[in-house]
Design a protein around this motif. Structure first.
Motif, PDB file in Angstrom:
ATOM      1  N   ASP A   1      48.028  21.239  16.637  1.00 17.69           N
ATOM      2  CA  ASP A   1      48.062  19.787  16.852  1.00 17.69           C
ATOM      3  C   ASP A   1      48.787  19.469  18.156  1.00 17.69           C
ATOM      4  OD1 ASP A   1      47.952  17.058  16.641  1.00 17.69           O
ATOM      5  OD2 ASP A   1      49.457  16.913  15.055  1.00 17.69           O
ATOM      6  N   GLU A   2      48.041  19.413  19.248  1.00 17.32           N
ATOM      7  CA  GLU A   2      48.595  19.149  20.580  1.00 17.32           C
ATOM      8  C   GLU A   2      49.840  20.005  20.825  1.00 17.32           C
ATOM      9  OE1 GLU A   2      48.342  15.319  22.276  1.00 17.32           O
ATOM     10  OE2 GLU A   2      47.409  14.422  20.529  1.00 17.32           O
ATOM     11  N   PRO A   3      49.726  21.322  20.718  1.00 15.75           N
ATOM     12  CA  PRO A   3      50.906  22.184  20.776  1.00 15.75           C
ATOM     13  C   PRO A   3      51.571  22.253  22.140  1.00 15.75           C
ATOM     14  CG  PRO A   3      48.921  23.514  20.798  1.00 15.75           C
ATOM     15  CD  PRO A   3      48.479  22.093  20.557  1.00 15.75           C
ATOM     16  N   ILE A   4      50.913  21.740  23.178  1.00 20.17           N
ATOM     17  CA  ILE A   4      51.505  21.821  24.521  1.00 20.17           C
ATOM     18  C   ILE A   4      51.859  20.448  25.074  1.00 20.17           C
ATOM     19  CG2 ILE A   4      50.333  23.974  25.076  1.00 20.17           C
ATOM     20  CD1 ILE A   4      48.303  22.319  26.672  1.00 20.17           C
ATOM     21  N   ALA A   5      51.610  19.383  24.309  1.00 15.69           N
ATOM     22  CA  ALA A   5      51.796  18.034  24.834  1.00 15.69           C
ATOM     23  C   ALA A   5      53.243  17.729  25.181  1.00 15.69           C
ATOM     24  CB  ALA A   5      51.270  17.002  23.829  1.00 15.69           C
ATOM     25  N   ALA A   6      54.180  18.309  24.432  1.00 20.28           N
ATOM     26  CA  ALA A   6      55.598  18.011  24.651  1.00 20.28           C
ATOM     27  C   ALA A   6      56.262  18.993  25.615  1.00 20.28           C
ATOM     28  CB  ALA A   6      56.334  18.022  23.312  1.00 20.28           C
TER      29      ALA A   6
ATOM     30  N   TYR B   1      70.257  28.928  17.019  1.00 18.08           N
ATOM     31  CA  TYR B   1      69.702  27.713  16.425  1.00 18.08           C
ATOM     32  C   TYR B   1      68.732  27.044  17.398  1.00 18.08           C
ATOM     33  CZ  TYR B   1      73.192  28.199  12.763  1.00 18.08           C
ATOM     34  OH  TYR B   1      73.933  28.676  11.699  1.00 18.08           O
ATOM     35  N   PRO B   2      67.833  26.194  16.891  1.00 20.64           N
ATOM     36  CA  PRO B   2      66.795  25.600  17.746  1.00 20.64           C
ATOM     37  C   PRO B   2      67.307  24.916  19.001  1.00 20.64           C
ATOM     38  CG  PRO B   2      66.269  25.187  15.450  1.00 20.64           C
ATOM     39  CD  PRO B   2      67.628  25.839  15.468  1.00 20.64           C
ATOM     40  N   HIS B   3      68.476  24.257  18.926  1.00 22.27           N
ATOM     41  CA  HIS B   3      68.965  23.522  20.096  1.00 22.27           C
ATOM     42  C   HIS B   3      69.363  24.448  21.247  1.00 22.27           C
ATOM     43  CE1 HIS B   3      72.888  24.489  18.223  1.00 22.27           C
ATOM     44  NE2 HIS B   3      73.356  24.425  19.472  1.00 22.27           N
ATOM     45  N   GLU B   4      69.476  25.739  20.958  1.00 17.11           N
ATOM     46  CA  GLU B   4      69.851  26.707  21.989  1.00 17.11           C
ATOM     47  C   GLU B   4      68.648  27.243  22.762  1.00 17.11           C
ATOM     48  OE1 GLU B   4      73.213  29.420  20.757  1.00 17.11           O
ATOM     49  OE2 GLU B   4      72.530  28.790  18.773  1.00 17.11           O
ATOM     50  N   PHE B   5      67.449  26.759  22.422  1.00 18.33           N
ATOM     51  CA  PHE B   5      66.230  27.247  23.068  1.00 18.33           C
ATOM     52  C   PHE B   5      65.584  26.155  23.907  1.00 18.33           C
ATOM     53  CE2 PHE B   5      66.754  29.858  19.283  1.00 18.33           C
ATOM     54  CZ  PHE B   5      66.556  31.137  19.785  1.00 18.33           C
ATOM     55  N   SER B   6      64.776  26.571  24.865  1.00 17.84           N
ATOM     56  CA  SER B   6      63.983  25.626  25.657  1.00 17.84           C
ATOM     57  C   SER B   6      62.790  25.147  24.840  1.00 17.84           C
ATOM     58  CB  SER B   6      63.498  26.302  26.938  1.00 17.84           C
ATOM     59  OG  SER B   6      62.558  27.326  26.620  1.00 17.84           O
ATOM     60  N   GLY B   7      62.070  24.143  25.367  1.00 12.28           N
ATOM     61  CA  GLY B   7      60.910  23.615  24.653  1.00 12.28           C
ATOM     62  C   GLY B   7      59.846  24.671  24.435  1.00 12.28           C
ATOM     63  N   GLY B   8      59.579  25.483  25.462  1.00  8.52           N
ATOM     64  CA  GLY B   8      58.584  26.539  25.322  1.00  8.52           C
ATOM     65  C   GLY B   8      58.991  27.580  24.297  1.00  8.52           C
ATOM     66  N   GLN B   9      60.276  27.940  24.272  1.00  2.73           N
ATOM     67  CA  GLN B   9      60.760  28.917  23.298  1.00  2.73           C
ATOM     68  C   GLN B   9      60.689  28.343  21.878  1.00  2.73           C
ATOM     69  OE1 GLN B   9      64.608  29.554  25.180  1.00  2.73           O
ATOM     70  NE2 GLN B   9      64.059  31.679  25.646  1.00  2.73           N
TER      71      GLN B   9
ATOM     72  N   ASP C   1      56.686  21.162  29.423  1.00  5.02           N
ATOM     73  CA  ASP C   1      56.504  21.039  30.865  1.00  5.02           C
ATOM     74  C   ASP C   1      55.189  21.696  31.274  1.00  5.02           C
ATOM     75  OD1 ASP C   1      58.948  19.821  31.031  1.00  5.02           O
ATOM     76  OD2 ASP C   1      60.032  21.648  31.602  1.00  5.02           O
ATOM     77  N   VAL C   2      54.606  21.182  32.348  1.00  7.90           N
ATOM     78  CA  VAL C   2      53.324  21.717  32.809  1.00  7.90           C
ATOM     79  C   VAL C   2      53.426  23.205  33.116  1.00  7.90           C
ATOM     80  CG1 VAL C   2      51.586  21.562  34.630  1.00  7.90           C
ATOM     81  CG2 VAL C   2      52.592  19.473  33.703  1.00  7.90           C
ATOM     82  N   SER C   3      54.567  23.626  33.661  1.00 11.28           N
ATOM     83  CA  SER C   3      54.737  25.035  34.024  1.00 11.28           C
ATOM     84  C   SER C   3      54.747  25.945  32.803  1.00 11.28           C
ATOM     85  CB  SER C   3      56.041  25.214  34.810  1.00 11.28           C
ATOM     86  OG  SER C   3      57.152  24.778  34.039  1.00 11.28           O
ATOM     87  N   ILE C   4      55.078  25.392  31.633  1.00  9.78           N
ATOM     88  CA  ILE C   4      55.164  26.186  30.404  1.00  9.78           C
ATOM     89  C   ILE C   4      53.864  26.129  29.615  1.00  9.78           C
ATOM     90  CG2 ILE C   4      56.486  26.523  28.272  1.00  9.78           C
ATOM     91  CD1 ILE C   4      58.047  27.078  30.808  1.00  9.78           C
ATOM     92  N   GLN C   5      53.066  25.068  29.814  1.00 11.49           N
ATOM     93  CA  GLN C   5      51.871  24.877  29.011  1.00 11.49           C
ATOM     94  C   GLN C   5      50.916  26.064  29.102  1.00 11.49           C
ATOM     95  OE1 GLN C   5      50.126  21.144  30.188  1.00 11.49           O
ATOM     96  NE2 GLN C   5      51.698  19.921  29.175  1.00 11.49           N
ATOM     97  N   ALA C   6      50.680  26.562  30.317  1.00 12.23           N
ATOM     98  CA  ALA C   6      49.746  27.673  30.495  1.00 12.23           C
ATOM     99  C   ALA C   6      50.246  28.919  29.766  1.00 12.23           C
ATOM    100  CB  ALA C   6      49.556  27.962  31.979  1.00 12.23           C
ATOM    101  N   GLN C   7      51.563  29.147  29.753  1.00 11.26           N
ATOM    102  CA  GLN C   7      52.106  30.316  29.059  1.00 11.26           C
ATOM    103  C   GLN C   7      51.821  30.250  27.568  1.00 11.26           C
ATOM    104  OE1 GLN C   7      56.258  30.928  29.957  1.00 11.26           O
ATOM    105  NE2 GLN C   7      56.016  30.411  32.110  1.00 11.26           N
ATOM    106  N   VAL C   8      52.002  29.062  26.985  1.00 14.54           N
ATOM    107  CA  VAL C   8      51.787  28.912  25.541  1.00 14.54           C
ATOM    108  C   VAL C   8      50.303  29.053  25.199  1.00 14.54           C
ATOM    109  CG1 VAL C   8      51.980  27.307  23.597  1.00 14.54           C
ATOM    110  CG2 VAL C   8      53.860  27.507  25.235  1.00 14.54           C
ATOM    111  N   VAL C   9      49.445  28.470  26.022  1.00 12.97           N
ATOM    112  CA  VAL C   9      47.994  28.590  25.776  1.00 12.97           C
ATOM    113  C   VAL C   9      47.546  30.039  25.909  1.00 12.97           C
ATOM    114  CG1 VAL C   9      45.714  27.992  26.699  1.00 12.97           C
ATOM    115  CG2 VAL C   9      47.422  26.210  26.360  1.00 12.97           C
TER     116      VAL C   9
END
Length: 342
Positions: free
Chosen positions: A184-189, A156-164, A191-199
């Motif tokens: 729509d600002e998909p990386i705003a919420a 379930y969603p609560h079992e994942f990190s923000g990036g996941q 952590d900085v360390s995860i933002q680059a991975q998502v982009v």
């Protein structure tokens, strides 16, 4: 496909999204919040158009309006050759597979009572007729595409990190093979360390599936990395639109200049020598914008005409557009730049 040969996938003309204000005992209509007020732009097939501006300028509303998540006030929206401006919401259901959205907050956009497989599979249930095996196979394909372990399918969603969680949202958006995605600002919420991975993931998916993005963000550094062209928005209007490198090298509109001057320079020596444009005053209310140019109350280069006449959004150079009286042929001089500090 180069920018010169690419054709517009999305064409927006005169888009307005006004929200009515009701007051009093009888809830009379006393005004409107002009969240999006007459914007026009094209998004070319295969490109990423960045949309930037201050919080509250109407970026997210513009993105949702382009996808017709709202019934728009006025204007036309053509996506992949289909005019969806006045199509009712029930009829829009058939167009939804072509256009999808990745939301800002992955926690709020995922149903906490549904498993990962159910979340990703929901669009398939609504729009496709697949057997149980075909459905599961497609879910696994999407999980592989966004870098999620197949063993997590029943979590379930609560079992994942923000990036996941954001990867789950991306997989859901890809489920129906869309051509156009509003990010729509998909990386705003995140952590900085995860933002680059998502982009980086979004860039890889764009190359793999030939996607077209409208990437909404207030992070100018990230927009510089991912966008092909950049549109700058202020108080419901687009004030400048240009290719990324040209805009960052030589911004035309005073608001764009102020916005870019606020981006810190990594080199301390260069940062110490930079001139920062400090804007005075507050952003006007979108329910009561000023006469003339929306930026006239804060502009360091304001002229008398700016307070009376709204500037035309015009092409200055090939591919470069701005709405500013400084570039009108009849107005070659400006008042002193009062309100600018270094």
């Amino acid at each position: 496909m180069t920018e010169a040969t690419a054709k517009p996938l999305v064409q927006v003309r005169g888009l307005k999204m006004h929200f009515p204000i009701h007051a009093g005992l009888f809830q009379r209509h006393v005004g409107d919040v002009k969240a999006v007020d007459d914007i026009s732009l094209d998004i070319l097939e295969g490109e990423t158009l960045g949309l930037v501006g201050e919080s509250g300028c109407g970026k997210s509303t513009a993105g949702r309006s382009v996808l017709r998540l709202y019934d728009i006030t006025d204007g036309s929206i053509i996506i992949d050759g289909t005019d969806i401006s006045s199509v009712d919401q029930d009829s829009l259901r058939g167009f939804r597979p072509r256009m999808q959205m990745i939301f800002q907050d992955p926690q709020a956009s995922l149903n906490p009572r549904m498993t990962l497989a159910d979340i990703i599979g929901e669009p398939l249930d609504e729009h496709e007729r697949l057997s149980k095996g075909q459905r599961l196979g497609r879910i696994y394909e999407l999980m592989d595409a966004v870098g999620l372990n197949r063993e997590f399918a029943n979590r379930y969603p609560h079992e994942f990190s923000g990036g996941q969680r954001q990867r789950i949202g991306i997989a859901r958006a890809l489920a129906l093979n869309p051509k156009f995605i509003v990010c729509d600002e998909p990386i705003a919420a995140l952590d900085v360390s995860i933002q680059a991975q998502v982009v980086n993931l979004l860039e890889d998916l764009q190359k793999q599936f030939g996607l077209t993005y409208l990437f909404i963000s207030h992070d100018l550094s990230m927009i510089r990395h991912i966008a092909t062209r950049v549109a700058v928005m202020y108080l419901g209007k687009i004030v400048e639109l240009a290719p990324r490198d040209a805009l960052y090298a030589e911004p035309k509109h005073p608001y764009t200049q102020a916005l870019l001057s606020a981006v810190p320079e990594p080199d301390p020596a260069r940062e110490a020598d930079r001139k920062h444009i400090i804007l005075t005053g507050d952003v006007p209310s979108p329910s009561n914008p000023p006469d003339g140019c929306n930026f006239c109350t804060r502009c360091p280069k304001v002229m008398d005409i700016c307070r009376r006449i709204e500037p035309v959004f015009q092409e200055l150079d090939p591919g470069r557009y701005a709405a500013c009286h400084l570039f009108d042929t009849k107005n070659t001089t400006a008042e002193p730049t009062a309100g600018t500090r270094t």
